[in-house]
Design a protein around this motif. Structure first.
Motif, PDB file in Angstrom:
ATOM      1  N   HIS A   8       0.864  -1.196   0.000  1.00 25.58           N
ATOM      2  CA  HIS A   8       0.000   0.000   0.000  1.00 25.58           C
ATOM      3  C   HIS A   8       0.893   1.237   0.000  1.00 25.58           C
ATOM      4  N   HIS A  10       1.736   5.245  -2.449  1.00 31.48           N
ATOM      5  CA  HIS A  10       1.269   6.198  -3.465  1.00 31.48           C
ATOM      6  C   HIS A  10       2.420   6.919  -4.151  1.00 31.48           C
ATOM      7  N   HIS A  41      -4.342   6.461  -5.440  1.00 34.02           N
ATOM      8  CA  HIS A  41      -5.730   6.777  -5.103  1.00 34.02           C
ATOM      9  C   HIS A  41      -6.635   6.809  -6.332  1.00 34.02           C
ATOM     10  N   GLU A  83      -6.020   2.142  -4.795  1.00 35.02           N
ATOM     11  CA  GLU A  83      -6.785   2.322  -3.559  1.00 35.02           C
ATOM     12  C   GLU A  83      -8.090   3.004  -3.938  1.00 35.02           C
ATOM     13  N   ASP A 230       1.540   2.652   3.370  1.00 31.72           N
ATOM     14  CA  ASP A 230       0.788   3.843   2.943  1.00 31.72           C
ATOM     15  C   ASP A 230       1.727   5.033   2.742  1.00 31.72           C
ATOM     16  N   HIS A 232       3.665   7.980   0.982  1.00 38.65           N
ATOM     17  CA  HIS A 232       3.347   8.913  -0.104  1.00 38.65           C
ATOM     18  C   HIS A 232       4.631   9.506  -0.690  1.00 38.65           C
TER      19      HIS A 232
HETATM   20 ZN   LIG Z   1      -3.339   5.074   0.910  1.00 44.05          ZN
END
Ligand SMILES: [Zn+2]
Ligand SMILES: [Zn+2]
Length: 269
Positions: A8, A10, A41, A83, A230, A232
């Motif tokens: 997970h 981005h 996303h 996601e 997660d 970024h």
């Molecule tokens: Zn995320």
């Protein structure tokens, strides 16, 4: 220890990502990952927002990812994920986006409930957090019943802001029954949950969800679990994965799922 995977995270194909997909892949290789899934996303209810129009970046990713898979195939197993946020808020659009591209992996997330903004933006002096959690878990159950994704993203996401950032205590006891129902529904539909380790580097200081929920999911028969930072940006990639693996093991898991072409392959931990 090398970080084995991250499922997970981005890139700049997301409105809030800082590094390109290729930079993220190179960082994953540098960290020694064998399996890596990028999950930019796709926020269904924000799809037509002027600040970030999703149509083009999502289409671009569908071209970039197969190219990078091929380019780096000898160095890393790369998967093309997404996601999917607020899938139920516009089913026509959701179905079109699901039918248009060949994702390996879909995380189903709820960053905001119908009629309210992202939990990040809400003023908890004006809206009762407990009321918001009531509708949050109801919406998750609805998502689990809809079942067109692979794992439920960061269960307990609102706590990152309500408890972590605002320091408001919430009583989770009333949600035990509905969380069990969400878990049972996911299990029945051959779906899973993730351990999202972002909370470990944020104020809340805990993964989303916490150990007790991961264990409960396992005890109810859940065997599909992914772990993701997660991140970024490149710097956060892989953070907390080692802690996530420990949590998974302590909950009873001996394998973590890596999705390819929407099917789980299991990696021993
Ligand atoms: Zn995320
Ligand atoms: Zn999310």
């Amino acid at each position: 220890m090398n970080i084995p995977f991250d499922f997970h995270n981005h890139s700049t194909q997301s409105p809030d990502g800082e590094n390109s997909v290729e930079e993220m892949v190179l960082r994953a290789i540098e960290l020694g990952m064998k399996h890596y899934t990028i999950t930019d996303h796709l926020e269904i209810n924000k799809f037509y927002d002027e600040e970030f129009l999703y149509e083009e970046p999502v289409r671009q990713s569908s071209v970039i990812l197969p190219q990078l898979k091929e380019k780096f195939k000898d160095r890393i197993s790369l998967q093309y994920g997404v996601e999917l946020g607020q899938a139920l808020h516009d089913m026509t659009l959701t179905n079109r986006m699901l039918d248009s591209y060949n994702y390996d992996f879909i995380i189903g997330s709820c960053h905001m409930v119908r009629g309210y903004d992202d939990f990040y933006f809400l003023d908890y002096n004006e809206i009762d957090p407990q009321f918001l959690l009531d509708i949050y878990f109801e919406e998750l159950l609805e998502m689990a019943e809809w079942a067109q994704f692979d794992v439920l993203g960061h269960l307990t996401y609102p706590l990152r802001y309500i408890v972590g950032d605002k320091g408001i205590a919430v009583d989770m006891e009333p949600y035990k029954a509905i969380i069990d129902e969400i878990f049972r529904t996911l299990i029945k539909n051959n779906m899973g949950i993730e351990i999202n380790t972002s909370g470990l580097r944020q104020k809340i200081g805990r993964p989303l969800p916490d150990f007790e929920y991961v264990k409960r999911f396992y005890d109810l028969g859940g065997r599909i679990l992914t772990i993701g930072s997660d991140a970024h940006c490149c710097e956060d990639l892989g953070k907390g994965i080692a802690e996530g693996i420990e949590i998974a093991k302590n909950a009873g898991f001996s394998e973590i799922a890596c999705f390819k072409n929407r099917k789980p392959e299991f990696i021993k931990i």
